[in-house]
Scaffold this motif. Structure first.
Motif, PDB file in Angstrom:
ATOM      1  N   GLY A  67       0.836  -1.161   0.199  1.00  0.00           N
ATOM      2  CA  GLY A  67       0.116  -0.098  -0.126  1.00  0.00           C
ATOM      3  C   GLY A  67       1.027   1.241   0.032  1.00  0.00           C
ATOM      4  O   GLY A  67       2.152   1.099   0.239  1.00  0.00           O
ATOM      5  N   TYR A  68       0.103   2.625  -0.264  1.00  0.00           N
ATOM      6  CA  TYR A  68       1.005   3.489  -0.528  1.00  0.00           C
ATOM      7  C   TYR A  68       0.654   4.659   0.497  1.00  0.00           C
ATOM      8  O   TYR A  68      -0.677   4.629   1.065  1.00  0.00           O
ATOM      9  CB  TYR A  68       0.735   4.369  -1.728  1.00  0.00           C
ATOM     10  CG  TYR A  68       1.104   3.672  -3.025  1.00  0.00           C
ATOM     11  CD1 TYR A  68       2.460   3.716  -3.568  1.00  0.00           C
ATOM     12  CD2 TYR A  68       0.443   2.525  -3.471  1.00  0.00           C
ATOM     13  CE1 TYR A  68       2.956   3.309  -4.692  1.00  0.00           C
ATOM     14  CE2 TYR A  68       1.136   1.756  -4.632  1.00  0.00           C
ATOM     15  CZ  TYR A  68       2.185   2.318  -5.333  1.00  0.00           C
ATOM     16  OH  TYR A  68       2.858   1.462  -6.477  1.00  0.00           O
ATOM     17  N   VAL A  69       1.719   5.556   0.830  1.00  0.00           N
ATOM     18  CA  VAL A  69       1.303   6.903   1.698  1.00  0.00           C
ATOM     19  C   VAL A  69       1.615   7.727   0.929  1.00  0.00           C
ATOM     20  O   VAL A  69       2.592   7.782   0.252  1.00  0.00           O
ATOM     21  CB  VAL A  69       2.029   6.668   3.116  1.00  0.00           C
ATOM     22  CG1 VAL A  69       3.624   6.881   2.818  1.00  0.00           C
ATOM     23  CG2 VAL A  69       1.714   7.786   3.851  1.00  0.00           C
ATOM     24  N   ALA A  70       0.880   8.936   0.734  1.00  0.00           N
ATOM     25  CA  ALA A  70       1.219   9.977   0.041  1.00  0.00           C
ATOM     26  C   ALA A  70       0.815  11.421   0.797  1.00  0.00           C
ATOM     27  O   ALA A  70      -0.161  11.654   1.290  1.00  0.00           O
ATOM     28  CB  ALA A  70       0.334  10.267  -1.103  1.00  0.00           C
ATOM     29  N   VAL A  71       1.986  12.295   1.214  1.00  0.00           N
ATOM     30  CA  VAL A  71       1.504  13.484   2.267  1.00  0.00           C
ATOM     31  C   VAL A  71       2.273  14.591   1.646  1.00  0.00           C
ATOM     32  O   VAL A  71       3.449  14.410   0.760  1.00  0.00           O
ATOM     33  CB  VAL A  71       2.125  12.949   3.429  1.00  0.00           C
ATOM     34  CG1 VAL A  71       1.431  11.686   4.183  1.00  0.00           C
ATOM     35  CG2 VAL A  71       3.491  12.875   3.682  1.00  0.00           C
TER      36      VAL A  71
ATOM     37  N   PRO B 223      10.716   4.871  -0.951  1.00  0.00           N
ATOM     38  CA  PRO B 223      10.394   6.118  -1.488  1.00  0.00           C
ATOM     39  C   PRO B 223      10.200   5.959  -3.026  1.00  0.00           C
ATOM     40  O   PRO B 223      10.928   5.403  -3.679  1.00  0.00           O
ATOM     41  CB  PRO B 223      11.795   7.027  -1.213  1.00  0.00           C
ATOM     42  CG  PRO B 223      12.417   6.355   0.143  1.00  0.00           C
ATOM     43  CD  PRO B 223      12.157   4.808  -0.520  1.00  0.00           C
ATOM     44  N   VAL B 224       8.854   6.614  -3.200  1.00  0.00           N
ATOM     45  CA  VAL B 224       8.356   6.112  -4.785  1.00  0.00           C
ATOM     46  C   VAL B 224       8.592   7.620  -5.680  1.00  0.00           C
ATOM     47  O   VAL B 224       9.041   7.511  -6.570  1.00  0.00           O
ATOM     48  CB  VAL B 224       7.123   5.789  -4.756  1.00  0.00           C
ATOM     49  CG1 VAL B 224       6.370   5.990  -6.324  1.00  0.00           C
ATOM     50  CG2 VAL B 224       6.762   4.486  -4.222  1.00  0.00           C
ATOM     51  N   ALA B 225       8.264   8.707  -4.770  1.00  0.00           N
ATOM     52  CA  ALA B 225       8.192  10.122  -5.779  1.00  0.00           C
ATOM     53  C   ALA B 225       8.277  11.218  -4.725  1.00  0.00           C
ATOM     54  O   ALA B 225       7.763  10.871  -3.517  1.00  0.00           O
ATOM     55  CB  ALA B 225       7.236  10.285  -6.520  1.00  0.00           C
ATOM     56  N   THR B 226       9.094  12.122  -5.013  1.00  0.00           N
ATOM     57  CA  THR B 226       9.140  13.392  -4.192  1.00  0.00           C
ATOM     58  C   THR B 226       9.146  14.722  -5.233  1.00  0.00           C
ATOM     59  O   THR B 226       9.657  14.633  -6.196  1.00  0.00           O
ATOM     60  CB  THR B 226      10.421  13.431  -3.422  1.00  0.00           C
ATOM     61  OG1 THR B 226      10.306  12.405  -2.634  1.00  0.00           O
ATOM     62  CG2 THR B 226      10.304  14.681  -2.436  1.00  0.00           C
ATOM     63  N   PHE B 227       8.185  15.696  -5.307  1.00  0.00           N
ATOM     64  CA  PHE B 227       8.238  16.700  -5.783  1.00  0.00           C
ATOM     65  C   PHE B 227       7.606  18.035  -4.944  1.00  0.00           C
ATOM     66  O   PHE B 227       6.910  17.959  -4.131  1.00  0.00           O
ATOM     67  CB  PHE B 227       7.221  16.637  -6.973  1.00  0.00           C
ATOM     68  CG  PHE B 227       5.884  16.428  -6.927  1.00  0.00           C
ATOM     69  CD1 PHE B 227       4.954  17.368  -6.901  1.00  0.00           C
ATOM     70  CD2 PHE B 227       5.498  15.029  -6.919  1.00  0.00           C
ATOM     71  CE1 PHE B 227       3.665  17.313  -6.590  1.00  0.00           C
ATOM     72  CE2 PHE B 227       3.827  14.801  -6.695  1.00  0.00           C
ATOM     73  CZ  PHE B 227       3.030  15.885  -6.693  1.00  0.00           C
ATOM     74  N   THR B 228       8.160  19.128  -5.251  1.00  0.00           N
ATOM     75  CA  THR B 228       7.970  20.447  -4.553  1.00  0.00           C
ATOM     76  C   THR B 228       6.630  20.973  -5.277  1.00  0.00           C
ATOM     77  O   THR B 228       6.251  21.005  -6.687  1.00  0.00           O
ATOM     78  CB  THR B 228       9.100  21.317  -4.996  1.00  0.00           C
ATOM     79  OG1 THR B 228      10.369  20.870  -4.255  1.00  0.00           O
ATOM     80  CG2 THR B 228       8.655  22.721  -4.338  1.00  0.00           C
TER      81      THR B 228
ATOM     82  N   GLY C  63       5.301   7.123  -0.530  1.00  0.00           N
ATOM     83  CA  GLY C  63       6.041   5.856  -0.434  1.00  0.00           C
ATOM     84  C   GLY C  63       5.150   4.756  -0.329  1.00  0.00           C
ATOM     85  O   GLY C  63       4.109   4.695  -0.526  1.00  0.00           O
ATOM     86  N   LYS C  64       5.997   3.541  -0.419  1.00  0.00           N
ATOM     87  CA  LYS C  64       5.262   2.274  -0.843  1.00  0.00           C
ATOM     88  C   LYS C  64       5.570   1.165   0.634  1.00  0.00           C
ATOM     89  O   LYS C  64       6.768   1.398   0.656  1.00  0.00           O
ATOM     90  CB  LYS C  64       5.531   1.566  -2.028  1.00  0.00           C
ATOM     91  CG  LYS C  64       4.791   0.473  -2.334  1.00  0.00           C
ATOM     92  CD  LYS C  64       5.010  -0.123  -3.746  1.00  0.00           C
ATOM     93  CE  LYS C  64       3.986  -1.330  -4.243  1.00  0.00           C
ATOM     94  NZ  LYS C  64       4.457  -1.923  -5.509  1.00  0.00           N
ATOM     95  N   LYS C  65       4.651   0.818   1.071  1.00  0.00           N
ATOM     96  CA  LYS C  65       4.956  -0.059   2.167  1.00  0.00           C
ATOM     97  C   LYS C  65       5.660  -1.363   1.735  1.00  0.00           C
ATOM     98  O   LYS C  65       5.094  -2.167   0.874  1.00  0.00           O
ATOM     99  CB  LYS C  65       3.762  -0.501   3.139  1.00  0.00           C
ATOM    100  CG  LYS C  65       3.848  -1.378   4.138  1.00  0.00           C
ATOM    101  CD  LYS C  65       2.464  -1.580   5.061  1.00  0.00           C
ATOM    102  CE  LYS C  65       2.734  -2.686   6.092  1.00  0.00           C
ATOM    103  NZ  LYS C  65       1.505  -3.041   6.928  1.00  0.00           N
TER     104      LYS C  65
END
Length: 257
Positions: A144-148, A190-195, A254-256
């Protein structure tokens, strides 16, 4: 304590809810940023269970519901916000799979291992970035994913004025590399990070806020508490105008594992 030293928690709760409840989004963001983050989430189906924690009145939740399948539960401490949330869902014809409930982000009303996606825009700071990621992980299914989104520093050093301001208001604020390391340490890939672009602040948060501030001042003429609150919001906008190159909101996905 000056108006500029006060955090949001120093103001009357009813005033906070009246002000932020009149805004489509209770923090910086945009439909475009929400959709971009959703583009990194794979495998959602009509059977997927999604939680939007600290959902506010659901501005971002409604965008999510129009982009991905599954049942979405919005969780928010304020019953006033949840009332607006559920009315918004009904207005858009989403009430069959979008539901707002009152509750706390550090005491989730879900079964552990039951969620496919946990979402939280601009709210994880209430319980802390690392604490939130660590606590919420056990409610996600494997994979599962978390996105914050969270406020963070763009640079290793910054002017003393803005450093002091954010340290008072959010002692846990950190840099992007430190937060990515926290995502990994909490048990996610960590799957992705963007500003988030500056317009998420200036156009979608501060501009609507100015109109809401004028409404408050007109409704409560001569009210010192309201005037202090409005000045605090205006000071935040001035700080961003002056120092926005040094900080902002960042999406972390992120992905668990």
């Amino acid at each position: 304590m000056s108006d500029h030293d006060k955090t949001i928690y120093d103001f009357d709760t009813d005033l906070i809810y009246e002000y932020f409840g009149s805004l489509e989004r209770q923090g910086p963001g945009s439909p475009e940023a929400t959709r971009k983050a959703l583009g990194f989430i794979e495998g959602l189906t009509e059977r997927s269970r999604i939680a939007d924690l600290g959902c506010g009145t659901g501005g971002q939740t409604m965008v999510m519901a129009q982009c991905v399948p599954g049942h979405i539960t919005g969780l928010e401490l304020s019953g006033e916000f949840i009332g607006i949330f559920n009315r918004n869902a009904a207005r858009l014809g989403l009430q069959d799979r979008v539901e707002g409930v009152t509750g706390s982000m550090d005491d989730l009303p879900f079964e552990k291992g039951s969620l496919d996606l946990i979402w939280s825009e601009g709210a994880i700071y209430n319980i802390g970035f690392e604490r939130g990621l660590t606590l919420w992980r056990e409610y996600l299914k494997l994979g599962g994913y978390v996105a914050v989104t969270d406020a963070c520093w763009f640079t290793a050093e910054r002017p003393a004025e803005i450093h002091g301001y954010w340290t008072r208001h959010y002692p846990g604020i950190d840099t992007i590399p430190a937060n990515v390391a926290t995502v990994q340490r909490a048990g996610y890939v960590p799957v992705a990070t963007f500003t988030l672009p500056a317009g998420c602040w200036t156009d979608n948060y501060f501009a609507p806020g100015r109109a809401a501030q004028e409404r408050l001042l007109s409704r409560y003429p001569g009210n010192a508490a309201v005037e202090e609150f409005v000045e605090a919001q205006r000071y935040e906008a001035r700080m961003y105008d002056k120092y926005g190159a040094f900080y902002g909101y960042v999406f972390y996905i992120g992905k668990k594992i």
